[in-house]
Design a protein around this motif. Sequence first.
Motif, mmCIF file in Angstrom:
data_model
loop_
_atom_site.group_PDB
_atom_site.id
_atom_site.type_symbol
_atom_site.label_atom_id
_atom_site.label_comp_id
_atom_site.label_asym_id
_atom_site.label_seq_id
_atom_site.Cartn_x
_atom_site.Cartn_y
_atom_site.Cartn_z
ATOM 1 N N SER A 88 62.865 51.760 43.067
ATOM 2 C CA SER A 88 62.053 52.840 43.618
ATOM 3 C C SER A 88 62.516 53.119 45.037
ATOM 4 O O SER A 88 63.146 52.284 45.689
ATOM 5 C CB SER A 88 60.569 52.451 43.615
ATOM 6 O OG SER A 88 60.337 51.395 44.542
ATOM 7 N N LEU A 89 62.198 54.305 45.532
ATOM 8 C CA LEU A 89 62.608 54.662 46.882
ATOM 9 C C LEU A 89 62.010 53.703 47.904
ATOM 10 O O LEU A 89 62.674 53.305 48.865
ATOM 11 C CB LEU A 89 62.184 56.096 47.192
ATOM 12 C CG LEU A 89 62.511 56.602 48.598
ATOM 13 C CD1 LEU A 89 64.008 56.537 48.866
ATOM 14 C CD2 LEU A 89 61.992 58.021 48.784
ATOM 15 N N THR A 90 60.760 53.310 47.715
ATOM 16 C CA THR A 90 60.133 52.424 48.689
ATOM 17 C C THR A 90 60.736 51.022 48.661
ATOM 18 O O THR A 90 60.735 50.336 49.686
ATOM 19 C CB THR A 90 58.619 52.351 48.446
ATOM 20 O OG1 THR A 90 58.358 52.216 47.051
ATOM 21 C CG2 THR A 90 57.940 53.598 48.954
ATOM 22 N N GLN A 91 61.279 50.563 47.534
ATOM 23 C CA GLN A 91 62.002 49.292 47.526
ATOM 24 C C GLN A 91 63.281 49.394 48.337
ATOM 25 O O GLN A 91 63.670 48.454 49.030
ATOM 26 C CB GLN A 91 62.309 48.886 46.085
ATOM 27 C CG GLN A 91 61.092 48.398 45.313
ATOM 28 C CD GLN A 91 61.415 48.149 43.844
ATOM 29 O OE1 GLN A 91 61.956 49.021 43.164
ATOM 30 N NE2 GLN A 91 61.067 46.978 43.353
ATOM 31 N N VAL A 92 63.934 50.542 48.283
ATOM 32 C CA VAL A 92 65.120 50.764 49.099
ATOM 33 C C VAL A 92 64.765 50.724 50.577
ATOM 34 O O VAL A 92 65.500 50.156 51.402
ATOM 35 C CB VAL A 92 65.769 52.118 48.742
ATOM 36 C CG1 VAL A 92 66.874 52.473 49.729
ATOM 37 C CG2 VAL A 92 66.324 52.084 47.318
ATOM 38 N N LEU A 93 63.604 51.275 50.934
ATOM 39 C CA LEU A 93 63.213 51.362 52.337
ATOM 40 C C LEU A 93 62.888 50.001 52.941
ATOM 41 O O LEU A 93 62.816 49.877 54.173
ATOM 42 C CB LEU A 93 62.006 52.290 52.482
ATOM 43 C CG LEU A 93 62.235 53.738 52.028
ATOM 44 C CD1 LEU A 93 60.969 54.552 52.184
ATOM 45 C CD2 LEU A 93 63.382 54.373 52.771
ATOM 46 N N THR A 149 57.191 46.581 55.783
ATOM 47 C CA THR A 149 56.551 45.478 55.070
ATOM 48 C C THR A 149 56.127 45.944 53.691
ATOM 49 O O THR A 149 55.587 47.044 53.543
ATOM 50 C CB THR A 149 55.311 44.999 55.841
ATOM 51 O OG1 THR A 149 55.689 44.650 57.165
ATOM 52 C CG2 THR A 149 54.675 43.796 55.166
ATOM 53 N N GLN A 150 56.339 45.080 52.681
ATOM 54 C CA GLN A 150 55.904 45.452 51.336
ATOM 55 C C GLN A 150 54.437 45.127 51.140
ATOM 56 O O GLN A 150 53.886 44.219 51.751
ATOM 57 C CB GLN A 150 56.748 44.742 50.282
ATOM 58 C CG GLN A 150 56.481 43.249 50.127
ATOM 59 C CD GLN A 150 57.068 42.685 48.845
ATOM 60 O OE1 GLN A 150 57.276 43.402 47.875
ATOM 61 N NE2 GLN A 150 57.345 41.387 48.838
ATOM 62 N N GLY A 191 55.500 49.746 44.954
ATOM 63 C CA GLY A 191 56.308 50.177 46.077
ATOM 64 C C GLY A 191 55.526 50.517 47.322
ATOM 65 O O GLY A 191 55.995 51.265 48.169
ATOM 66 N N GLY A 192 54.306 49.972 47.495
ATOM 67 C CA GLY A 192 53.553 50.220 48.713
ATOM 68 C C GLY A 192 54.238 49.585 49.913
ATOM 69 O O GLY A 192 54.677 48.447 49.852
ATOM 70 N N ILE A 193 54.330 50.321 51.008
ATOM 71 C CA ILE A 193 54.977 49.802 52.207
ATOM 72 C C ILE A 193 54.144 50.149 53.441
ATOM 73 O O ILE A 193 53.322 51.061 53.423
ATOM 74 C CB ILE A 193 56.399 50.365 52.399
ATOM 75 C CG1 ILE A 193 56.388 51.895 52.463
ATOM 76 C CG2 ILE A 193 57.331 49.864 51.310
ATOM 77 C CD1 ILE A 193 57.727 52.512 52.828
ATOM 78 N N GLY A 228 53.018 56.479 42.475
ATOM 79 C CA GLY A 228 54.268 57.182 42.717
ATOM 80 C C GLY A 228 54.439 57.357 44.213
ATOM 81 O O GLY A 228 54.395 58.459 44.728
ATOM 82 N N GLN A 229 54.599 56.225 44.926
ATOM 83 C CA GLN A 229 54.703 56.278 46.381
ATOM 84 C C GLN A 229 55.794 57.250 46.793
ATOM 85 O O GLN A 229 56.757 57.460 46.079
ATOM 86 C CB GLN A 229 55.005 54.883 46.933
ATOM 87 C CG GLN A 229 53.859 53.906 46.820
ATOM 88 C CD GLN A 229 52.781 54.154 47.854
ATOM 89 O OE1 GLN A 229 53.061 54.652 48.931
ATOM 90 N NE2 GLN A 229 51.550 53.823 47.521
ATOM 91 N N SER A 230 55.658 57.838 47.972
ATOM 92 C CA SER A 230 56.563 58.853 48.507
ATOM 93 C C SER A 230 56.597 60.077 47.590
ATOM 94 O O SER A 230 57.618 60.746 47.492
ATOM 95 C CB SER A 230 57.975 58.290 48.714
ATOM 96 O OG SER A 230 58.600 57.969 47.489
ATOM 97 N N GLY A 231 55.463 60.353 46.956
ATOM 98 C CA GLY A 231 55.395 61.527 46.091
ATOM 99 C C GLY A 231 56.204 61.386 44.828
ATOM 100 O O GLY A 231 56.515 62.366 44.163
#
Length: 817
Positions: free
Chosen positions: A189-194, A201-202, A208-210, A236-239
């Motif tokens: 997911s995009l948030t895992q990349v971030l 912080t996860q 994928g909450g950050i 669906g974090q980050s839209g």
Amino acid sequence: MTSSDAAAIVRAEIFAIATRPASWVISRVAVPLSIGVASLLLVLGEATFALAAGGTVTGIAKDALDRPLAGAAVRLETSDGEVMGRTTSDGQGRFTFTDVPAGTYAVFAEREGFETATAMGTVSDGEGWSVDLTLTSRQQLNPVLEPVVVTAKRMEGPRVLTTPRSIGAPVYEITDPAIQIQPGGENNSLTQVLLQAPGVTQDASSVGGIHVRNQMGNLQYRINGIALPEGTTLFGQSGGLSPRLAESVTLLTGALPAEYGLRTTGIFDIETKSGAIEPGGHIGGYGGTQSWLEPSVEYGGSLGRFRYFLTADYLQNSVGISPATPNGAIHDDTRQGHGFGYFEVVLDSMSKVDAVLGTFVGHFQIPDRPGATPGFSVDGVSSFDSTKVDETQLEQNYFAVFSYRKAEADWGLQVAAYARYGSLAFHSDRLADLLFNGIAQRVDRSSIATGLQADARYAVAPQHTLRAGMLLSAEQTSVQATSLVLPAADGLQTSDQAIRVFNSTGKIGYTGSVYLQDEWRAVPAVTLNIGLRFDAYDAFRSEWQLSPRVNMVWQPSAATSAHAGYARYFTPPRQEFVSSGTLAKFGGTTAAPEVTQNSAPRAERANYLDAGVTQQILPGLKVGLDGYYKQANYQLDEGQFGAPVFLTPFNYRRAYTLGIELTATYAAGNFSAYGNLAAGRQQATGVASAQALFSAEDFDYIQTHYIVTDHSQLITASAGLSYLWRNTRASVDMIAGSGLRRSVQHPNDSTNPPYQQINFGLTQGFVLPAIGKLQARFDVINVLGNNYVLRDGTGVGVFARQFGPPRGFFGGLKKVF
């Protein structure tokens, strides 16, 4: 100043500056996780550097609209300014340097009527280095030139850490190659990349909450510089954005200049793939344990003045949100789909129009945990197996962005219109939710948002560039909630026959912003950015603020740069998540609030200070330090205060946040590495809105005490290593934390245990006769199988237990064309 004088200045700065056409970019670097980690990077890096035998430097010289430039004078230099080679770009803008020894180099491109373009990169054995150089025109170009399809790869560095001279705040860029070499690659997911970025912080592991810099939410996602409207989706974090669409993802944080507003804790600006720079695509599949199945396809190209890029994927697995139990999840299946399209038409040599379309649809089961005991009885039933609860959630997000861009030598303009629709539907398990929670809800939330954004720049003098812009948006939200509750008196159930309560609310809200800022290069080594911003919104409240911003970048030498900034921030609550139901309807039931006050959330007002220094220790090794302090009135926070899995905003009366970040990147030959270490804390006092969400005991304590917020983690770390041998790349990355907060005697008075997670990835490229180019990958997520706890179900606004992902083995194969 002559072109040779300018070249001498750029040469002196190039290994601390990555120059883009319209602005200076000063490299921001990172400090090692520890002296031991830095020493290891040096030893391994030097050993790898010695093994590299050299390669080829290739690239494309082009103008501001991605059109190839012929006849550009290109030269290759070492860090000491020694010229290794000279050449001229051909009719399609291409240039090549061969037999280049392994090492770090700078490439310069010059052509009459254009500003000099530069780039920095590393040559390694087998891969070489490919780079695009964009030259900014000093005058109108010939409008009859037709765009030409070009093929080139962007510099394949591990990541780029910079402090742009025009911003004076920390900026961290993760490129598409950096995404691909991460274990899991674009399938994450995009948030895992971030999580590769410092201070990120996860929270929930799979969803994928950050959090950025110990802040809850307050994140902004941009597509090609255009603010993407927020949606109602949670999982669906980050839209619901996918990393497949990204050419690069840039994190901006700290004290930002006036052009950035409203959501400012972390701004993730996604530069999308366009299809012009790297035409072609792939079709592939990825899967493994936890019933993981993820087919995907992408393709991009150009037809004359028209360029396009399309990508889509489907995902199903059994860890859709986050396990509520160790060693895997119970009732956590998900089915998701992403779709994205980028379309561009070049109007003339200096302008273009483009459209960005995206969609996300996700079906989620809400995880169960064994051993829960019912606290109520319903229709004579008082027992239930808590592993059989059947709650589900459906989320949808659709967006479209249309923009016009024009880039002249002295001025530029971007105007964009956008629209977004999002919905969230929570379906309860009627009997189970009544037995365990005393309330069962069906909740439907929807939001429609439209907006207009305009940004412009004008160079009034060589030392001054003015920037101005505006944002206007409107959002219509609707919340329909049907609740089943049980009669009660003084908190005790009086009947086992459920009664129905219906709430329906709707709201149209408006937001408006304008800004003006001056980028002033006071002396060659110092740039000031001074600006003023006005923001206002009208929804559940009407509020406004005038916000000054001041930023400075100082570069005393080519290897050292420092920045400092102050920003006044204004952050309205997310309208789509504001809870405004009628509390009186729940009087005399098991859902009656203990605190009857329920003020509407307010806009957060904050003062933010940020300062940092960066240093290039040696070619390839960059280190840096950044510190920040934030003082806020009406600090915004969000929490889950019931079984429906959505976040509700509320305010703390006062709060402060402070922290420090140490980061490092290293690249030499076929070896690359990065490391981030952050320490920080956020404390707050006094609940100033949505008071009815809290128990009376917690509310009374917070009113008179400072508490550490639930999402505050004292220590956060991430690191990664990658090595390429022939066509095989091995990579390892790690995330670690001291633990999020939990409650024992008082709200958030303790922490969950520290955790570490190590991931491993292996990719192999090969060619088969009659099939062509293929790429295979193998990944192990959570190699050590640590069943760590992210949330134990306690803490302010924390409703459910959450564990890290179980150990998983995954493989994938894609056909590249």
